[in-house]
Design a protein around this motif. Structure first.
Motif, PDB file in Angstrom:
ATOM      1  N   GLU A  27       0.794  -1.221   0.000  1.00  0.00           N
ATOM      2  CA  GLU A  27       0.000   0.000   0.000  1.00  0.00           C
ATOM      3  C   GLU A  27       0.836   1.285   0.000  1.00  0.00           C
ATOM      4  O   GLU A  27       0.413   2.293  -0.552  1.00  0.00           O
ATOM      5  CB  GLU A  27      -0.957   0.006   1.197  1.00  0.00           C
ATOM      6  N   TYR A  28       1.987   1.270   0.637  1.00  0.00           N
ATOM      7  CA  TYR A  28       2.835   2.457   0.778  1.00  0.00           C
ATOM      8  C   TYR A  28       4.306   2.086   0.596  1.00  0.00           C
ATOM      9  O   TYR A  28       5.074   2.103   1.553  1.00  0.00           O
ATOM     10  CB  TYR A  28       2.641   3.096   2.159  1.00  0.00           C
ATOM     11  N   PRO A  29       4.719   1.741  -0.607  1.00  0.00           N
ATOM     12  CA  PRO A  29       6.083   1.227  -0.794  1.00  0.00           C
ATOM     13  C   PRO A  29       7.189   2.180  -0.330  1.00  0.00           C
ATOM     14  O   PRO A  29       8.181   1.733   0.248  1.00  0.00           O
ATOM     15  CB  PRO A  29       6.174   0.949  -2.296  1.00  0.00           C
ATOM     16  N   LYS A  30       7.045   3.476  -0.526  1.00  0.00           N
ATOM     17  CA  LYS A  30       8.092   4.416  -0.103  1.00  0.00           C
ATOM     18  C   LYS A  30       8.115   4.572   1.413  1.00  0.00           C
ATOM     19  O   LYS A  30       9.186   4.599   2.022  1.00  0.00           O
ATOM     20  CB  LYS A  30       7.897   5.769  -0.772  1.00  0.00           C
ATOM     21  N   ASP A  31       6.955   4.692   2.029  1.00  0.00           N
ATOM     22  CA  ASP A  31       6.895   4.846   3.486  1.00  0.00           C
ATOM     23  C   ASP A  31       7.389   3.594   4.197  1.00  0.00           C
ATOM     24  O   ASP A  31       8.008   3.682   5.252  1.00  0.00           O
ATOM     25  CB  ASP A  31       5.462   5.156   3.936  1.00  0.00           C
ATOM     26  N   TYR A  32       7.134   2.453   3.616  1.00  0.00           N
ATOM     27  CA  TYR A  32       7.539   1.191   4.239  1.00  0.00           C
ATOM     28  C   TYR A  32       9.069   1.107   4.331  1.00  0.00           C
ATOM     29  O   TYR A  32       9.619   0.761   5.378  1.00  0.00           O
ATOM     30  CB  TYR A  32       6.888   0.045   3.459  1.00  0.00           C
ATOM     31  N   LEU A  33       9.785   1.461   3.283  1.00  0.00           N
ATOM     32  CA  LEU A  33      11.248   1.428   3.336  1.00  0.00           C
ATOM     33  C   LEU A  33      11.801   2.519   4.237  1.00  0.00           C
ATOM     34  O   LEU A  33      12.786   2.315   4.937  1.00  0.00           O
ATOM     35  CB  LEU A  33      11.838   1.539   1.927  1.00  0.00           C
ATOM     36  N   LYS A  34      11.161   3.687   4.241  1.00  0.00           N
ATOM     37  CA  LYS A  34      11.600   4.759   5.139  1.00  0.00           C
ATOM     38  C   LYS A  34      11.433   4.331   6.588  1.00  0.00           C
ATOM     39  O   LYS A  34      12.293   4.607   7.425  1.00  0.00           O
ATOM     40  CB  LYS A  34      10.800   6.037   4.883  1.00  0.00           C
ATOM     41  N   ALA A  35      10.327   3.658   6.890  1.00  0.00           N
ATOM     42  CA  ALA A  35      10.084   3.215   8.263  1.00  0.00           C
ATOM     43  C   ALA A  35      11.153   2.227   8.717  1.00  0.00           C
ATOM     44  O   ALA A  35      11.699   2.356   9.814  1.00  0.00           O
ATOM     45  CB  ALA A  35       8.703   2.578   8.371  1.00  0.00           C
ATOM     46  N   ILE A  36      11.455   1.262   7.879  1.00  0.00           N
ATOM     47  CA  ILE A  36      12.487   0.279   8.247  1.00  0.00           C
ATOM     48  C   ILE A  36      13.838   0.978   8.379  1.00  0.00           C
ATOM     49  O   ILE A  36      14.608   0.691   9.290  1.00  0.00           O
ATOM     50  CB  ILE A  36      12.551  -0.877   7.223  1.00  0.00           C
TER      51      ILE A  36
END
Length: 143
Positions: A79-88
């Motif tokens: 759903e949020y590919p950019k936010d997911y990598l930023k979060a990790i």
């Protein structure tokens, strides 16, 4: 079931999922986006936010981390590919700060670790990764 630690309060990112979601998936994404937004604000040097995040992590247990109302990494990635990598990436940065690593990680190393964690541990939730890193900083897995 144990009491779940409350998510730190912050303004959530506005959700714009790419697919139709169930009510529970939508709610878990909102909780995840709220946690991501809080992770980002806690990295700005605000001691109050840093303490609130540290308290949130200290209150996590394996049971509460596994059963928290946040989305799995696979749902975040979809759903949020950019936010997911930023979060990790924010979690990796926090972990290196917690263990007081003598050699800091480069941006490339952080990005690579974020992708590897997301690919390998896609079934985990952000609080589970937070708990793992918090326990590692406490020496639970050895030195």
């Amino acid at each position: 079931m144990e009491n779940q630690p409350a998510l730190p309060q912050t303004t959530a990112l506005s959700p714009r999922p790419t697919t139709a979601l169930s009510k529970s998936d939508s709610a878990s994404l909102m909780s995840s986006l709220q946690l991501i937004a809080f992770l980002a604000t806690s990295q700005t040097g605000d001691m109050g936010k840093a303490l609130e995040l540290s308290q949130y992590c200290a209150d996590l247990t394996p049971a509460t981390a596994m059963h928290t109302a946040t989305a799995s990494l696979s749902l975040l990635r979809r759903e949020y590919p950019k936010d997911y990598l930023k979060a990790i990436s924010l979690l990796v940065i926090r972990a290196t700060e917690l263990v007081n690593a003598t050699n800091s990680l480069s941006t490339t190393q952080i990005a690579d670790l974020a992708i590897r964690i997301g690919k390998t541990y896609y079934y985990l939730r952000l609080p589970e990764i937070l708990l793992c890193f918090h326990r590692a900083a406490d020496g639970a897995y050895g030195k």
